[in-house]
Scaffold this active site. Structure first.
Site, PDB file in Angstrom:
ATOM      1  N   HIS A 311       1.840   9.862   2.185  1.00  0.00           N
ATOM      2  CA  HIS A 311       2.611  10.962   2.759  1.00  0.00           C
ATOM      3  C   HIS A 311       2.535  10.887   4.275  1.00  0.00           C
ATOM      4  CE1 HIS A 311       4.085  15.012   3.545  1.00  0.00           C
ATOM      5  NE2 HIS A 311       4.625  14.929   2.343  1.00  0.00           N
ATOM      6  N   ASP A 368       4.762  14.142  -6.182  1.00  0.00           N
ATOM      7  CA  ASP A 368       5.631  13.492  -7.161  1.00  0.00           C
ATOM      8  C   ASP A 368       4.882  12.651  -8.185  1.00  0.00           C
ATOM      9  OD1 ASP A 368       8.096  14.449  -6.203  1.00  0.00           O
ATOM     10  OD2 ASP A 368       7.916  13.109  -4.481  1.00  0.00           O
TER      11      ASP A 368
HETATM   12  N1  CMC Z   1       2.299   2.155  -1.505  1.00  0.00           N
HETATM   13  C1  CMC Z   1       1.822   1.112  -0.796  1.00  0.00           C
HETATM   14  N2  CMC Z   1       1.667   1.121   0.527  1.00  0.00           N
HETATM   15  C2  CMC Z   1       2.022   2.233   1.179  1.00  0.00           C
HETATM   16  C3  CMC Z   1       2.516   3.362   0.498  1.00  0.00           C
HETATM   17  C4  CMC Z   1       2.648   3.292  -0.893  1.00  0.00           C
HETATM   18  N3  CMC Z   1       3.129   4.340  -1.599  1.00  0.00           N
HETATM   19  N4  CMC Z   1       2.795   4.336   1.397  1.00  0.00           N
HETATM   20  C5  CMC Z   1       2.481   3.834   2.598  1.00  0.00           C
HETATM   21  N5  CMC Z   1       2.009   2.555   2.468  1.00  0.00           N
HETATM   22  C6  CMC Z   1       1.499   1.694   3.537  1.00  0.00           C
HETATM   23  C7  CMC Z   1       2.647   1.079   4.322  1.00  0.00           C
HETATM   24  O1  CMC Z   1       3.006  -0.197   3.813  1.00  0.00           O
HETATM   25  C8  CMC Z   1       2.045   0.988   5.709  1.00  0.00           C
HETATM   26  O2  CMC Z   1       1.230  -0.143   5.754  1.00  0.00           O
HETATM   27  P1  CMC Z   1       1.046  -0.960   7.149  1.00  0.00           P
HETATM   28  O3  CMC Z   1       0.355  -0.026   8.079  1.00  0.00           O
HETATM   29  O4  CMC Z   1       0.221  -2.144   6.756  1.00  0.00           O
HETATM   30  O5  CMC Z   1       2.417  -1.285   7.627  1.00  0.00           O
HETATM   31  C9  CMC Z   1       1.162   2.217   5.808  1.00  0.00           C
HETATM   32  O6  CMC Z   1       0.802   2.531   4.452  1.00  0.00           O
HETATM   33  C10 CMC Z   1       1.841   3.439   6.436  1.00  0.00           C
HETATM   34  O7  CMC Z   1       3.051   3.630   5.729  1.00  0.00           O
HETATM   35  P2  CMC Z   1       4.378   4.177   6.393  1.00  0.00           P
HETATM   36  O8  CMC Z   1       5.542   3.792   5.555  1.00  0.00           O
HETATM   37  O9  CMC Z   1       4.415   3.780   7.851  1.00  0.00           O
HETATM   38  O10 CMC Z   1       4.097   5.736   6.296  1.00  0.00           O
HETATM   39  P3  CMC Z   1       5.165   6.876   6.434  1.00  0.00           P
HETATM   40  O11 CMC Z   1       4.459   8.062   6.889  1.00  0.00           O
HETATM   41  O12 CMC Z   1       6.320   6.398   7.271  1.00  0.00           O
HETATM   42  O13 CMC Z   1       5.722   7.046   4.940  1.00  0.00           O
HETATM   43  C11 CMC Z   1       5.999   7.773   2.728  1.00  0.00           C
HETATM   44  C12 CMC Z   1       5.367   8.057   4.094  1.00  0.00           C
HETATM   45  C13 CMC Z   1       5.846   8.980   1.817  1.00  0.00           C
HETATM   46  C14 CMC Z   1       7.506   7.510   2.903  1.00  0.00           C
HETATM   47  C15 CMC Z   1       5.320   6.537   2.106  1.00  0.00           C
HETATM   48  O14 CMC Z   1       3.937   6.797   1.915  1.00  0.00           O
HETATM   49  C16 CMC Z   1       5.960   6.101   0.787  1.00  0.00           C
HETATM   50  O15 CMC Z   1       6.950   5.369   0.806  1.00  0.00           O
HETATM   51  N6  CMC Z   1       5.418   6.558  -0.390  1.00  0.00           N
HETATM   52  C17 CMC Z   1       6.019   6.267  -1.663  1.00  0.00           C
HETATM   53  C18 CMC Z   1       7.205   7.174  -1.909  1.00  0.00           C
HETATM   54  C19 CMC Z   1       6.781   8.598  -2.253  1.00  0.00           C
HETATM   55  O16 CMC Z   1       5.914   8.830  -3.084  1.00  0.00           O
HETATM   56  N7  CMC Z   1       7.443   9.572  -1.601  1.00  0.00           N
HETATM   57  C20 CMC Z   1       7.203  10.998  -1.852  1.00  0.00           C
HETATM   58  C21 CMC Z   1       6.623  11.705  -0.665  1.00  0.00           C
HETATM   59  S1  CMC Z   1       6.033  13.358  -1.040  1.00  0.00           S
HETATM   60  C22 CMC Z   1       7.406  14.236  -1.580  1.00  0.00           C
HETATM   61  C23 CMC Z   1       8.557  14.302  -0.641  1.00  0.00           C
HETATM   62  O17 CMC Z   1       8.462  14.123   0.570  1.00  0.00           O
HETATM   63  O18 CMC Z   1       9.648  14.582  -1.115  1.00  0.00           O
END
Ligand code: CMC
Length: 435
Positions: A311, A368
């Site tokens: 998140h 989720d």
């Molecule tokens: N699985 C594997 N690696 C992950 C995940 C994941 N679910 N989430 C983040 N990472 C890694 C990502 O690869 C990155 O690694 P590095 O630093 O080596 O590049 C690091 O963690 C930071 O990730 P980010 O994408 O820069 O983080 P963000 O804050 O931009 O993204 C997020 C947040 C929710 C989009 C992301 O964690 C994600 O895609 N999660 C899976 C989708 C999900 O469950 N979404 C629901 C969110 S809660 C409900 C809502 O908002 O509606």
């Protein structure tokens, strides 16, 4: 903005000798923010924050998140207390009006919602324009966007009565529109709302009942749905809420703004994750496949994510996920459902939480991760998961939109950019452009 304290910070641009004093804004809770509005005018520089990780886009009194401690408050009330003791209608009143209702206010609020649950009869014909296999989110986006073509009498965004009526129309009609999107996809007749039923009960009724038979909603399912709605009701300036605010800042009508919010919610990184979690669990299939799947997730070249994990704000357990997990166990045991996907999800969570990759990146289950398993146990098809999220979040969008419209300092949202394209150059006639 009444939270401004007379504190300043001085920002200096290294090597130029230029500096500027900027006000610090202190909220009720959470870190202070530096008000950078006069930075550009004084020093001729912008700030750069793609993804808005370090930027507060507005001040708000609605929802507070402490991502490190895993705290979520609606108008100051912890989500755990609301999920246990409150109900969705009460939470809607709280988010929209700022306070929990007394008996009379609760009755009035419920009456106002109930009074607007029907949609204009002509809206029925909109559905026929969609293919039967259309994703219900596509249908929801389209039909909600079309509402502004029907409710002209409440479109003056500067009139508080119009704003109020539009808010009730949206909260009340979303379940009807959502249930009809489902009914359309399975070729069953649309069911009209039943005003004697509670909000969650009515939603389940319109999704599951058929005209020839009496249908009584299982109270366990109604209570679980009510709790799911509470948990998804608002989440401060997430992508879809920011979309609603940005659209609203232009003066667009609330129906158009909420349709924009629905479109933004649909993505798998946001509300579409609940559907994606279920697909992921089905793809993994058995506990034996978890380890190889986790290796794929950890391999960046693979672009596979553990859906329902991670998140932007929570660097700890999402408090909603904890309640969702507990609700999931309760619902499955009350319904006598033994879903192997729950065992699989539990194993995946356990493995992820003890894996250095997830620990070092502070990736925890989000709301989720378990919601899909509950919805599946409740007999709700996967394609409807994000639609139900949208129904629940409508109150959050509407409350945030209303807060913004009531703010006298509200201006159009207009970010700037760092231009990295070609410098200015002269037009070249086609014959002179080479081969
Ligand atoms: N699985 C594997 N690696 C992950 C995940 C994941 N679910 N989430 C983040 N990472 C890694 C990502 O690869 C990155 O690694 P590095 O630093 O080596 O590049 C690091 O963690 C930071 O990730 P980010 O994408 O820069 O983080 P963000 O804050 O931009 O993204 C997020 C947040 C929710 C989009 C992301 O964690 C994600 O895609 N999660 C899976 C989708 C999900 O469950 N979404 C629901 C969110 S809660 C409900 C809502 O908002 O509606």
């Amino acid at each position: 903005m009444d939270a401004i304290q007379p504190e300043t910070v001085t920002v200096a641009i290294e090597g130029t000798g230029q500096n500027v004093s900027l006000p610090m804004i202190r909220g009720t809770l959470g870190p202070s923010v530096i008000d950078i509005r006069k930075l550009y005018g004084t020093l001729d520089v912008f700030t750069f924050d793609p993804g808005y990780s370090g930027t507060a886009s507005c001040d708000s009194k609605i929802t507070y998140i402490d991502g490190d401690k895993g705290i979520l408050l609606y108008r100051g009330y912890p989500i755990e207390q609301l999920a246990e003791h409150s109900n969705y209608m009460e939470v809607c009143h709280l988010l929209l009006n700022g306070e929990l209702p007394n008996h009379k206010q609760a009755e009035e609020f419920h009456h106002n919602v109930v009074y607007h649950t029907m949609v204009h009869e002509q809206i029925r014909s909109f559905y026929n324009g969609f293919r039967r296999d259309a994703h219900p989110m596509a249908v929801l986006c389209g039909v909600v966007g079309a509402l502004s073509a029907f409710y002209h009498d409440s479109l003056d965004i500067n009139n508080p009565d119009h704003r109020r009526v539009s808010a009730f129309r949206l909260i009340a009609k979303l379940p009807t529109i959502a249930a009809w999107a489902y009914k359309y996809s399975i070729g069953q007749p649309f069911m009209y709302p039943q005003n004697k039923l509670g909000y969650a009960e009515n939603l389940l009724y319109m999704m599951n009942a058929v005209p020839p038979e009496a249908y009584v909603v299982n109270p366990i399912l109604a209570r679980a749905m009510d709790r799911i709605l509470i948990l998804h009701a608002d989440h401060e300036q997430n992508a879809s809420t920011s979309t609603v605010r940005l659209a609203g800042s232009t003066g667009a009508n609330p129906f158009a703004c909420i349709a924009a919010g629905i479109a933004s919610l649909w993505g798998p990184a946001h509300g579409g994750a609940n559907e994606a979690v279920l697909h992921m669990l089905e793809e993994v299939g058995t506990v034996a496949n978890v380890k190889p799947f986790m290796e794929k997730v950890k391999d960046r070249a693979n672009h596979t994510r553990l859906m329902g994990f991670g998140h932007r704000v929570y660097k700890n357990y999402d408090p909603r996920a904890k309640i969702m997990q507990q609700t999931c166990h309760e619902v499955l045991s009350e319904l006598g459902v033994n879903d192997p996907l729950l065992e699989l999800a539990t194993q995946m969570e356990r493995i992820a939480l003890s894996d250095e990759y997830f620990i070092s990146k502070k990736l925890y289950p989000n709301v989720d991760f378990y919601s899909g398993i509950i919805l599946k146990a409740m007999g709700i098809p996967t394609s409807m998961f994000t639609v139900l999220f949208a129904v629940a979040r409508t109150i959050g969008w509407v409350s945030q939109w209303q807060e913004m419209m009531e703010d006298p300092a509200q201006r159009i949202g207009r970010p700037r950019q760092v231009y990295t394209g070609a410098p200015m150059r002269d037009y070249v006639p086609v014959d002179a452009r080479g081969a």
